[in-house]
Design an enzyme around this catalytic site. Sequence first.
Site, PDB file in Angstrom:
ATOM      1  N   MET A  47       9.232 -49.779   9.155  1.00  0.00           N
ATOM      2  CA  MET A  47       8.817 -48.488   9.907  1.00  0.00           C
ATOM      3  C   MET A  47       7.259 -48.430  10.119  1.00  0.00           C
ATOM      4  SD  MET A  47       8.282 -44.942  11.009  1.00  0.00           S
ATOM      5  CE  MET A  47       7.098 -44.730   9.890  1.00  0.00           C
ATOM      6  N   PRO A  48       6.740 -49.331  10.787  1.00  0.00           N
ATOM      7  CA  PRO A  48       5.368 -49.088  10.933  1.00  0.00           C
ATOM      8  C   PRO A  48       4.907 -47.688  11.690  1.00  0.00           C
ATOM      9  CG  PRO A  48       6.161 -51.329  11.890  1.00  0.00           C
ATOM     10  CD  PRO A  48       7.469 -50.008  11.593  1.00  0.00           C
ATOM     11  N   LEU A  49       3.754 -47.184  11.189  1.00  0.00           N
ATOM     12  CA  LEU A  49       3.106 -46.084  11.990  1.00  0.00           C
ATOM     13  C   LEU A  49       2.027 -46.777  12.607  1.00  0.00           C
ATOM     14  CD1 LEU A  49       2.752 -43.242  12.543  1.00  0.00           C
ATOM     15  CD2 LEU A  49       1.477 -43.051  10.416  1.00  0.00           C
ATOM     16  N   THR A 101       0.330 -48.956   9.583  1.00  0.00           N
ATOM     17  CA  THR A 101       0.586 -48.595   8.309  1.00  0.00           C
ATOM     18  C   THR A 101       2.207 -49.161   8.045  1.00  0.00           C
ATOM     19  OG1 THR A 101      -0.918 -47.003   8.243  1.00  0.00           O
ATOM     20  CG2 THR A 101       0.787 -46.751   6.525  1.00  0.00           C
TER      21      THR A 101
END
Length: 131
Positions: free
Chosen positions: A1-3, A72
């Site tokens: 789950m990249p931000l 992130t």
Amino acid sequence: MPLTRVSLRRGKPAAYRQAILDGLYEAMHETFDVPADDFFMLVTEHEAADFHCSKTYLGVARSDDLVIIQLTVSNTRSLVQKKALYRRIVEKLSANPGLRAEDVLISLVETLPENWSLGHGLAQYAKDAAA
């Protein structure tokens, strides 16, 4: 789950900004095994007076079209995957919206999987997700 956070100078049209987000998601999907519908992305535009970056650091000739990308992610990817991601992002963004490779700066911030809460106050990626 990249931000995903994208910073650039103000003034690019919405289609340009969307092409950046689309290219980033496609590159992450291809190289980081990011699943379909797993995208959380922010674009921040800055006035020229508030966007200061070296034009020549490490011998890279950057222009005013510099795009700073901060991803992130959970610390679960290999160095090979990271290098593939960087290359693929540049390929995608060079093709559309036409960014120069020199104008793509990527910062990868890794965090432990349990440091994410994707809603409901739960740590979905923790070994004990109910905690």
